[in-house]
Enzyme design. Structure first.
Site, mmCIF file in Angstrom:
data_model
loop_
_atom_site.group_PDB
_atom_site.id
_atom_site.type_symbol
_atom_site.label_atom_id
_atom_site.label_comp_id
_atom_site.label_asym_id
_atom_site.label_seq_id
_atom_site.Cartn_x
_atom_site.Cartn_y
_atom_site.Cartn_z
ATOM 1 N N GLU A 67 -6.579 -0.282 -5.947
ATOM 2 C CA GLU A 67 -7.453 0.804 -5.405
ATOM 3 C C GLU A 67 -7.054 2.308 -5.624
ATOM 4 O O GLU A 67 -5.713 2.622 -5.672
ATOM 5 C CB GLU A 67 -7.688 0.593 -3.924
ATOM 6 N N HIS A 100 0.742 -1.575 -0.062
ATOM 7 C CA HIS A 100 -0.003 0.093 0.052
ATOM 8 C C HIS A 100 0.887 1.170 0.074
ATOM 9 O O HIS A 100 1.980 1.304 0.470
ATOM 10 C CB HIS A 100 -0.788 0.179 1.302
#
Length: 318
Positions: A106, A38
């Site tokens: 995402e 991430h």
């Protein structure tokens, strides 16, 4: 019987803590590691998000367990030619014990350079082309590629493992599952869905590995565990496509009130009921998964590893 691994949450723990958790996982009898990739955590309460490739380098020296990203998005934030170099180096450092888990990603992580966040159809196109580019680079040969989404000119990886890095594809919907079946070296998902496993295998996946993951919160006070999950990982229970399209941690925080402690209590394994932990992981085995990874939410990592070493993993091995 599946292999059981530990899922390192890079959104919740700093690099030193992740390395220590990996050591405890190996000592407890876990057989492999997943690690999240991430740029941002899901919310500020989680509070971390280190560069995963640096952490993988440290893991390669700290433990002997196989390592896989779960998952990397190789399409927007980082060009697939650069990620191919990172993955190849990771495979060399781990002596071939590295797999690259990839997915469509995402907006939370991928839009940070100002790029447009494309619709899922385009993201799947980009992912397939990115996988093609990386596989060509893993050969160690010079690559030039002029595709719909990516350009590579005169690129060659000089540091490559003896065997190409396996690329497993994450899928939650039918289109992504079709892609995983066609071009993946394995399939990753987060629910013990036997129908999806069957469709992967019949759609071209054959005997390639299917891996799944889940999160739990071990502790002797179940209500305290519920509160910990509700504070740190409520995003796991948000409905629909919000996880793919919301652009920043503060947007996820604005939706915190949509998730109640009762929802956590119903959906997430909390507490120290051995049977509940065992049955949650066995559900993946019953659905035909080859590898199952579990993450402990919250600070009581040593308690979790002691609990799994003495009470949960022995039952799963039986």
């Amino acid at each position: 019987m599946p292999e059981y691994g530990y899922f390192l949450a890079a959104e919740e723990h700093d690099p030193a803590a992740l390395i220590e958790q990996a050591r405890m996982a190996e000592q407890a009898g876990f057989q492999a590691l997943w690690i999240s990739d991430h740029y941002h955590p899901w919310n500020d309460e989680q509070g971390q998000s280190a560069f995963v490739w640096s952490v993988i380098g440290a893991l390669s020296q700290a433990v002997s367990l196989p390592v896989e990203t779960a998952v990397t998005c190789p399409t927007v934030r980082i060009h697939p030619a650069v990620l191919a170099q990172a993955a190849a180096t990771s495979a060399v450092l781990t002596e071939g014990r590295f797999r690259l888990g990839v997915g469509t990603g995402e907006a939370l992580n991928e839009h940070i350079l100002g790029d447009r966040w494309p619709p899922v159809r385009v993201r799947l196109e980009m992912l397939e082309e990115a996988v093609e580019v990386m596989r060509r680079l893993f050969t160690g040969e010079e690559v030039s590629h002029h595709g719909k989404h990516y350009t590579v000119e005169n690129a060659r990886l000089y540091t490559v493992p003896d065997e190409p890095v396996p690329i497993d594809i994450s899928a939650f919907g039918p289109k992504a599952l079709s892609l995983a079946s066609r071009v993946g070296d394995g399939f990753i998902t987060m629910t013990p869905d036997q129908e999806m496993v069957t469709r992967f295998r019949e759609g071209g996946g054959g005997t390639k590995p299917v891996s799944g993951g889940t999160k739990v919160c071990y502790g002797t006070d179940r209500d305290a565990c519920v509160r910990t999950v509700h504070r740190l990982w409520y995003n796991e229970l948000l409905p629909g496509e919000m996880g793919q399209v919301l652009p920043s941690p503060r947007h996820f925080e604005q939706l915190h009130e949509l998730v109640t402690e009762d929802m956590v209590r119903e959906k997430v394994v909390c507490g120290d009921d051995v049977d509940q932990h065992v049955s949650t992981l066995r559900a993946f085995a019953d659905a035909g998964f080859d590898r199952v990874y579990v993450n402990q939410i919250g600070p009581d990592q040593r308690g979790f590893f002691d609990f799994y070493r003495t009470k949960v993993l022995p039952q799963l091995a039986g």
